[in-house]
Motif scaffolding. Structure first.
Motif, PDB file in Angstrom:
ATOM      1  N   LEU A 177      22.862 138.910  32.335  1.00 42.45           N
ATOM      2  CA  LEU A 177      23.763 140.031  32.582  1.00 42.45           C
ATOM      3  C   LEU A 177      24.694 139.764  33.759  1.00 42.45           C
ATOM      4  O   LEU A 177      25.855 140.177  33.751  1.00 42.45           O
ATOM      5  N   LEU A 178      24.218 139.042  34.772  1.00 43.74           N
ATOM      6  CA  LEU A 178      25.070 138.722  35.914  1.00 43.74           C
ATOM      7  C   LEU A 178      26.219 137.796  35.515  1.00 43.74           C
ATOM      8  O   LEU A 178      27.314 137.893  36.069  1.00 43.74           O
ATOM      9  N   VAL A 179      25.978 136.908  34.574  1.00 42.28           N
ATOM     10  CA  VAL A 179      27.055 136.028  34.111  1.00 42.28           C
ATOM     11  C   VAL A 179      28.162 136.854  33.457  1.00 42.28           C
ATOM     12  O   VAL A 179      29.359 136.613  33.689  1.00 42.28           O
ATOM     13  N   ARG A 180      27.805 137.842  32.659  1.00 44.67           N
ATOM     14  CA  ARG A 180      28.808 138.691  32.017  1.00 44.67           C
ATOM     15  C   ARG A 180      29.545 139.554  33.042  1.00 44.67           C
ATOM     16  O   ARG A 180      30.754 139.765  32.934  1.00 44.67           O
ATOM     17  N   GLN A 181      28.813 140.056  34.022  1.00 42.65           N
ATOM     18  CA  GLN A 181      29.467 140.838  35.071  1.00 42.65           C
ATOM     19  C   GLN A 181      30.470 139.987  35.840  1.00 42.65           C
ATOM     20  O   GLN A 181      31.598 140.432  36.127  1.00 42.65           O
ATOM     21  N   THR A 182      30.077 138.778  36.174  1.00 44.88           N
ATOM     22  CA  THR A 182      30.970 137.901  36.925  1.00 44.88           C
ATOM     23  C   THR A 182      32.155 137.458  36.089  1.00 44.88           C
ATOM     24  O   THR A 182      33.253 137.225  36.617  1.00 44.88           O
ATOM     25  N   TYR A 183      31.971 137.359  34.774  1.00 42.70           N
ATOM     26  CA  TYR A 183      33.100 137.025  33.898  1.00 42.70           C
ATOM     27  C   TYR A 183      34.145 138.136  33.916  1.00 42.70           C
ATOM     28  O   TYR A 183      35.356 137.865  33.980  1.00 42.70           O
ATOM     29  N   LEU A 184      33.715 139.390  33.852  1.00 45.86           N
ATOM     30  CA  LEU A 184      34.666 140.494  33.938  1.00 45.86           C
ATOM     31  C   LEU A 184      35.361 140.520  35.293  1.00 45.86           C
ATOM     32  O   LEU A 184      36.521 140.927  35.394  1.00 45.86           O
ATOM     33  N   LEU A 185      34.669 140.083  36.335  1.00 43.60           N
ATOM     34  CA  LEU A 185      35.264 140.079  37.665  1.00 43.60           C
ATOM     35  C   LEU A 185      36.292 138.969  37.835  1.00 43.60           C
ATOM     36  O   LEU A 185      37.360 139.183  38.408  1.00 43.60           O
ATOM     37  N   SER A 186      35.981 137.769  37.329  1.00 44.63           N
ATOM     38  CA  SER A 186      36.845 136.607  37.557  1.00 44.63           C
ATOM     39  C   SER A 186      37.758 136.287  36.384  1.00 44.63           C
ATOM     40  O   SER A 186      38.810 135.672  36.568  1.00 44.63           O
ATOM     41  N   GLY A 187      37.360 136.652  35.165  1.00 45.04           N
ATOM     42  CA  GLY A 187      38.154 136.305  34.000  1.00 45.04           C
ATOM     43  C   GLY A 187      38.015 134.871  33.567  1.00 45.04           C
ATOM     44  O   GLY A 187      38.768 134.413  32.698  1.00 45.04           O
ATOM     45  N   ARG A 188      37.050 134.129  34.125  1.00 44.80           N
ATOM     46  CA  ARG A 188      36.843 132.718  33.798  1.00 44.80           C
ATOM     47  C   ARG A 188      35.387 132.501  33.423  1.00 44.80           C
ATOM     48  O   ARG A 188      34.484 132.892  34.167  1.00 44.80           O
ATOM     49  N   ARG A 189      35.179 131.851  32.296  1.00 42.81           N
ATOM     50  CA  ARG A 189      33.823 131.654  31.799  1.00 42.81           C
ATOM     51  C   ARG A 189      33.057 130.628  32.627  1.00 42.81           C
ATOM     52  O   ARG A 189      31.930 130.869  33.040  1.00 42.81           O
ATOM     53  N   ALA A 190      33.672 129.471  32.870  1.00 49.08           N
ATOM     54  CA  ALA A 190      32.988 128.428  33.637  1.00 49.08           C
ATOM     55  C   ALA A 190      32.714 128.889  35.066  1.00 49.08           C
ATOM     56  O   ALA A 190      31.639 128.612  35.620  1.00 49.08           O
ATOM     57  N   LEU A 191      33.664 129.594  35.671  1.00 48.52           N
ATOM     58  CA  LEU A 191      33.457 130.080  37.030  1.00 48.52           C
ATOM     59  C   LEU A 191      32.346 131.118  37.079  1.00 48.52           C
ATOM     60  O   LEU A 191      31.595 131.175  38.057  1.00 48.52           O
ATOM     61  N   ALA A 192      32.222 131.930  36.046  1.00 51.89           N
ATOM     62  CA  ALA A 192      31.147 132.923  36.014  1.00 51.89           C
ATOM     63  C   ALA A 192      29.781 132.250  35.982  1.00 51.89           C
ATOM     64  O   ALA A 192      28.870 132.623  36.733  1.00 51.89           O
ATOM     65  N   ARG A 193      29.632 131.233  35.133  1.00 52.82           N
ATOM     66  CA  ARG A 193      28.348 130.512  35.091  1.00 52.82           C
ATOM     67  C   ARG A 193      28.074 129.809  36.418  1.00 52.82           C
ATOM     68  O   ARG A 193      26.956 129.846  36.936  1.00 52.82           O
ATOM     69  N   GLU A 194      29.091 129.158  36.957  1.00 50.04           N
ATOM     70  CA  GLU A 194      28.909 128.429  38.216  1.00 50.04           C
ATOM     71  C   GLU A 194      28.565 129.375  39.361  1.00 50.04           C
ATOM     72  O   GLU A 194      27.712 129.058  40.195  1.00 50.04           O
ATOM     73  N   SER A 195      29.185 130.546  39.395  1.00 47.73           N
ATOM     74  CA  SER A 195      28.929 131.494  40.480  1.00 47.73           C
ATOM     75  C   SER A 195      27.493 131.997  40.442  1.00 47.73           C
ATOM     76  O   SER A 195      26.819 132.056  41.478  1.00 47.73           O
TER      77      SER A 195
END
Length: 374
Positions: free
Chosen positions: A127-145
């Protein structure tokens, strides 16, 4: 009309002890006060404190051994303007909007560190990966974060394990990493990610990315993650009125371009659909722990090597440095030991006379000598 003084409250640690002395869980206490479990956990951790009628009711409940007093709800017309500014709206969210992260967050992580970490990661990472994707708009950055945030949590596991909200700790670390301005300098981030396949999802994502980062983060925490206003303000390091104003302005910006999302419940539903439409799988917990440990060992060894080089350079400098001080001669003092100036002496009068005679005798002779046979 004068306002009564605020009811005194015990220390955060004493609040938890008094609640446990009455055999009340955080969920039971939250239900009696009319707040969420996350709010009670924030009160007991000291991050926030209640105010107004909730503060009085909370103080009476902690100090009274009998049944908890009911929370009296005033009509909407009696709510003061100051309270309406602090709360964007009095909302009653269904339970499906609340994340299940609070269920595992309440359980003390007293098991083996690796087992407890893996359980926390399995529960919160997707769920955190999806939240971070909405925040950043980048899939790879969401996983990395999210991966970096959990690696940091593993490095500081003794601190995270006793935190009242470990999921919130990791979420804050992931959001801070994802919103770092240094990502603009990375070559991989010079080109935007591929947009979502659905046109409505693309439009919603573009609207979110057009918001200022701090407004976007506040809106997601409040309208999608489901945090209360004090918790949202605490996580974004802002005051409660400032967080409320950010939510209102963000909602107005979204409703201006997407009028059908002016209702918060509709906005929450569309954000959930947008996040669920993307395939954002998080790596396994063991992989995250192994990579984090390898990175820690690498930087530890690098620090040891750099420290060794500094110590060696210092020792070499001390060894090669002079052992005594040689004073500099004062200005104007005579300097001894300088050899005399050498070179041809000046011609004497006799030498000059002889040179003149030689030049005079040669002036009448032939210009060039020639051999003559005898």
């Amino acid at each position: 009309m004068t306002q009564s003084a605020a009811a005194p409250l015990p220390t955060p640690k004493e609040r938890r002890r008094l609640r446990e002395a009455q055999s009340l869980t955080q969920a039971q206490l939250a239900a009696r006060l009319g707040v969420t479990r996350e709010t009670v956990r924030a009160w007991e951790s000291g991050r926030t404190s209640p105010g107004g009628r909730k503060r009085e009711t909370y103080a009476k409940l902690l100090t009274s051994p009998g049944p908890a007093p009911a929370l009296v709800k005033r009509p909407k017309a009696q709510v003061s303007r100051a309270e309406r500014v602090q709360e964007p709206e009095q909302r009653t969210q269904p339970e499906k909007r609340r994340q299940p992260e609070s269920q595992s967050a309440e359980q003390p992580l007293t098991r083996a560190p690796a087992v407890a970490f893996d359980a926390l990661y399995t529960h919160a990472a997707p769920l955190l990966v999806r939240q971070t994707y909405l925040l950043s708009g980048r899939r790879a950055l969401a996983r990395e974060s999210v991966e970096r945030a959990f690696q940091l949590a593993w490095q500081r596991w003794p601190e995270v394990a006793v935190d009242p909200d470990p999921v919130g700790w990791v979420r804050a670390a992931a959001y801070e990493y994802a919103m770092s301005p240094w990502h603009r300098l990375r070559p991989a981030h010079r080109h935007p990610d591929a947009p979502p396949a659905d046109a409505e999802d693309r439009k919603l994502l573009d609207v979110l990315q057009s918001l200022p980062p701090v407004y976007r983060r506040t809106l997601l925490l409040y309208d999608w993650v489901g945090l209360d206003l004090p918790e949202t303000a605490a996580e974004t390091e802002a005051s409660t009125p400032a967080a409320a104003n950010r939510i209102l302005h963000a909602r107005e910006a979204v409703a201006e371009q997407l009028p059908e999302l002016a209702v918060p419940e509709q906005l929450h539903r569309r954000l959930t659909e947008l996040a669920g439409a993307e395939k954002l799988d998080a790596p396994k917990a063991t992989f995250v722990r192994d990579v984090g440990e390898k990175r820690t060992r690498f930087w530890t060894r690098a620090a040891i090597v750099v420290t060794t080089l500094i110590v060696g350079a210092t020792a070499l400098t001390v060894r090669a440095a002079p052992t005594h001080y040689v004073p500099v001669p004062a200005p104007g003092a005579p300097v001894s030991g300088v050899p005399a100036l050498t070179g041809p002496d000046r011609l004497t009068p006799q030498d000059l006379q002889l040179r003149g005679q030689l030049r005079a005798k040669l002036s009448g002779g032939p210009g060039r000598l020639a051999p003559v046979a005898e």
